[in-house]
Design a protein around this motif. Structure first.
Motif, mmCIF file in Angstrom:
data_model
loop_
_atom_site.group_PDB
_atom_site.id
_atom_site.type_symbol
_atom_site.label_atom_id
_atom_site.label_comp_id
_atom_site.label_asym_id
_atom_site.label_seq_id
_atom_site.Cartn_x
_atom_site.Cartn_y
_atom_site.Cartn_z
ATOM 1 N N GLY A 49 21.504 78.778 53.117
ATOM 2 C CA GLY A 49 20.694 79.028 51.933
ATOM 3 C C GLY A 49 19.961 77.843 51.353
ATOM 4 O O GLY A 49 19.215 77.991 50.378
ATOM 5 N N ALA A 50 20.149 76.661 51.922
ATOM 6 C CA ALA A 50 19.405 75.498 51.431
ATOM 7 C C ALA A 50 17.932 75.614 51.812
ATOM 8 O O ALA A 50 17.582 76.214 52.824
ATOM 9 C CB ALA A 50 19.994 74.217 51.992
ATOM 10 N N LEU A 51 17.082 75.021 50.993
ATOM 11 C CA LEU A 51 15.642 75.014 51.262
ATOM 12 C C LEU A 51 15.265 73.715 51.960
ATOM 13 O O LEU A 51 15.791 72.649 51.641
ATOM 14 C CB LEU A 51 14.865 75.140 49.948
ATOM 15 N N TRP A 52 14.341 73.796 52.900
ATOM 16 C CA TRP A 52 13.887 72.614 53.622
ATOM 17 C C TRP A 52 12.714 71.969 52.900
ATOM 18 O O TRP A 52 11.799 72.643 52.428
ATOM 19 C CB TRP A 52 13.476 72.985 55.047
ATOM 20 N N ALA A 53 12.755 70.633 52.804
ATOM 21 C CA ALA A 53 11.647 69.868 52.241
ATOM 22 C C ALA A 53 11.053 69.006 53.348
ATOM 23 O O ALA A 53 11.775 68.497 54.202
ATOM 24 C CB ALA A 53 12.132 68.992 51.094
ATOM 25 N N GLU A 54 9.754 68.816 53.321
ATOM 26 C CA GLU A 54 9.074 68.105 54.397
ATOM 27 C C GLU A 54 9.125 66.585 54.257
ATOM 28 O O GLU A 54 8.823 65.862 55.196
ATOM 29 C CB GLU A 54 7.606 68.557 54.465
ATOM 30 N N SER A 55 9.516 66.090 53.073
ATOM 31 C CA SER A 55 9.514 64.648 52.843
ATOM 32 C C SER A 55 10.315 64.329 51.590
ATOM 33 O O SER A 55 10.581 65.219 50.764
ATOM 34 C CB SER A 55 8.078 64.142 52.660
ATOM 35 N N PRO A 56 10.693 63.060 51.400
ATOM 36 C CA PRO A 56 11.323 62.674 50.141
ATOM 37 C C PRO A 56 10.423 62.981 48.936
ATOM 38 O O PRO A 56 10.917 63.375 47.874
ATOM 39 C CB PRO A 56 11.533 61.165 50.304
ATOM 40 N N ARG A 57 9.120 62.830 49.125
ATOM 41 C CA ARG A 57 8.195 63.136 48.032
ATOM 42 C C ARG A 57 8.305 64.603 47.623
ATOM 43 O O ARG A 57 8.313 64.924 46.424
ATOM 44 C CB ARG A 57 6.763 62.819 48.465
ATOM 45 N N ALA A 58 8.399 65.492 48.605
ATOM 46 C CA ALA A 58 8.527 66.915 48.304
ATOM 47 C C ALA A 58 9.809 67.204 47.531
ATOM 48 O O ALA A 58 9.843 68.073 46.656
ATOM 49 C CB ALA A 58 8.488 67.726 49.598
ATOM 50 N N LEU A 81 11.594 53.762 47.280
ATOM 51 C CA LEU A 81 10.485 52.953 46.765
ATOM 52 C C LEU A 81 9.198 53.074 47.567
ATOM 53 O O LEU A 81 8.164 52.560 47.146
ATOM 54 C CB LEU A 81 10.909 51.486 46.710
ATOM 55 N N GLY A 82 9.245 53.754 48.712
ATOM 56 C CA GLY A 82 8.040 53.926 49.514
ATOM 57 C C GLY A 82 6.992 54.772 48.810
ATOM 58 O O GLY A 82 7.284 55.488 47.843
ATOM 59 N N GLU A 83 5.773 54.692 49.296
ATOM 60 C CA GLU A 83 4.658 55.421 48.674
ATOM 61 C C GLU A 83 4.951 56.912 48.554
ATOM 62 O O GLU A 83 4.594 57.557 47.566
ATOM 63 C CB GLU A 83 3.382 55.197 49.496
ATOM 64 N N ASN A 84 5.600 57.482 49.550
ATOM 65 C CA ASN A 84 5.979 58.889 49.528
ATOM 66 C C ASN A 84 7.455 59.072 49.207
ATOM 67 O O ASN A 84 8.064 60.080 49.567
ATOM 68 C CB ASN A 84 5.659 59.543 50.882
ATOM 69 N N GLY A 85 8.018 58.090 48.512
ATOM 70 C CA GLY A 85 9.424 58.110 48.185
ATOM 71 C C GLY A 85 9.731 58.781 46.857
ATOM 72 O O GLY A 85 8.860 59.363 46.200
ATOM 73 N N LEU A 86 10.975 58.651 46.449
ATOM 74 C CA LEU A 86 11.472 59.368 45.275
ATOM 75 C C LEU A 86 10.926 58.827 43.956
ATOM 76 O O LEU A 86 10.386 59.578 43.134
ATOM 77 C CB LEU A 86 13.001 59.308 45.256
ATOM 78 N N ILE A 87 11.076 57.536 43.732
ATOM 79 C CA ILE A 87 10.745 56.991 42.416
ATOM 80 C C ILE A 87 9.258 57.090 42.077
ATOM 81 O O ILE A 87 8.902 57.505 40.963
ATOM 82 C CB ILE A 87 11.273 55.544 42.288
ATOM 83 N N PRO A 88 8.337 56.774 43.005
ATOM 84 C CA PRO A 88 6.919 56.909 42.659
ATOM 85 C C PRO A 88 6.493 58.345 42.373
ATOM 86 O O PRO A 88 5.454 58.569 41.734
ATOM 87 C CB PRO A 88 6.202 56.376 43.909
ATOM 88 N N ASN A 89 7.272 59.322 42.830
ATOM 89 C CA ASN A 89 6.877 60.728 42.702
ATOM 90 C C ASN A 89 7.875 61.572 41.916
ATOM 91 O O ASN A 89 7.764 62.802 41.887
ATOM 92 C CB ASN A 89 6.717 61.328 44.107
ATOM 93 N N GLY A 90 8.832 60.898 41.265
ATOM 94 C CA GLY A 90 9.914 61.623 40.620
ATOM 95 C C GLY A 90 9.574 62.195 39.254
ATOM 96 O O GLY A 90 8.589 61.826 38.618
ATOM 97 N N ILE A 91 10.425 63.102 38.806
ATOM 98 C CA ILE A 91 10.303 63.744 37.505
ATOM 99 C C ILE A 91 11.033 62.892 36.465
ATOM 100 O O ILE A 91 12.219 62.595 36.641
ATOM 101 C CB ILE A 91 10.924 65.159 37.534
ATOM 102 N N PRO A 92 10.374 62.482 35.379
ATOM 103 C CA PRO A 92 11.079 61.724 34.333
ATOM 104 C C PRO A 92 12.309 62.486 33.846
ATOM 105 O O PRO A 92 12.287 63.708 33.695
ATOM 106 C CB PRO A 92 10.026 61.599 33.226
#
Length: 292
Positions: A49-58, A81-92
């Motif tokens: 039942g888990a959902l698949w994500a295509e990247s850390p950004r997703a 910290l990568g451009e498509n990583g968690l922190i640059p694209n994360g939810i506050p």
């Protein structure tokens, strides 16, 4: 309070331990998104039942709690910290929990970068291997803000039974280094004891019945020595990852001007095994050092 109704959990790193850990969260009713470099590794958890994500950004764009369990510090840095990583694209307001064994200095860097974006970052390395992950009985060592630790504690209780707040960012990773230093020398002792029993003409399994219950008792003696005797060298924890951990600990010890001869010896022995093609075996394969 984080509940299944207001929380989407992202889990990055579906390996030997990660697949069980993500499974516990899913079984508790939380929506779980997963990402792994190799999608096939996540097939079992996706079927549950888990959902698949295509990247850390997703993952970052949809999950307000993200747990990472990847291989090496450079993987951690890329994921966070990568451009498509968690922190640059994360939810506050999100909570990021790195359960990889990584360097304390990187944990501090991630904490500081996350804070700039109003994200709570926690370093939470674990001990217990595949068995602890499977049974939800990991030891979890926490570094970061105490309030953030309290907020995610109910989730951590689904993964472990010994959950201890150690201090500010990096403290969890420093504690894991203490754990790995203790294990490194202990594994040499466990192997030497088994080899000695064999050379003395004893039944090693009978010997274990005596020494596991006495002053020599340890987790490795009780859980890994029986695997050695069965010729089971499948990884609960990879040799290549243990070598990585020992290098981090050696580097930190050097920075603190501390001698760690037991750790240095253990790493040299594991390095030899890795050079002989055992890097993907479990740490109990140190037994083979005497057999080569």
């Amino acid at each position: 309070m984080l509940t299944a109704d207001n929380t989407v959990i992202g889990f990055i790193g579906i390996g030997v331990m990660g697949k069980s850990m993500a499974g516990h969260l899913l079984a508790a009713g939380f929506p779980v998104m997963v990402y792994s470099r190799t999608k096939e590794k996540a097939a079992g958890i996706i079927e549950k039942g888990a959902l698949w994500a295509e990247s850390p950004r997703a993952v970052a764009e949809k999950a307000n709690v993200v747990i990472t369990m990847v291989g090496y510090p450079n993987d951690v840095e890329e994921v966070y910290l990568g451009e498509n990583g968690l922190i640059p694209n994360g939810i506050p307001g999100s909570y990021y929990i790195d359960m990889t064994t990584s360097s304390p200095s990187l944990a501090e860097k991630i904490y500081n970068e996350a804070k700039k974006r109003d994200i709570y970052a926690i370093d939470a390395p674990v001990s217990g291997g595949d068995i602890g992950a499977r049974d939800g009985k990991l030891s979890i060592m926490i570094g970061g803000d105490y309030d953030a630790f309290e907020a995610v504690h109910p989730l951590l209780k689904l993964l472990g039974t010994n959950i201890v707040y150690q201090g500010q960012a990096g403290a969890g990773q420093h504690t894991k280094m203490c754990n790995q230093i203790a294990i490194a020398s202990n594994m040499i002792g466990v192997c030497e004891a088994i080899i000695y029993a064999e050379k003395a003409g004893l039944d090693p399994e009978t010997v274990l019945k005596s020494i596991t219950a006495g002053a020599a008792g340890s987790w490795s003696l009780s859980n890994l020595a029986p695997r050695m005797l069965k010729g089971d060298f499948e990884p609960g924890f990879y040799i290549k990852h243990f070598i990585k951990d020992m290098k981090i600990a050696l580097d930190e010890a050097e920075r603190m001007d501390m001698e760690v001869p037991g750790l240095a010896l253990a790493k040299s022995m594991y390095d030899k095994l890795a050079s002989l093609g055992e890097e993907n075996s479990g740490t109990q394969a140190l037994y083979k050092y005497w057999k080569k």
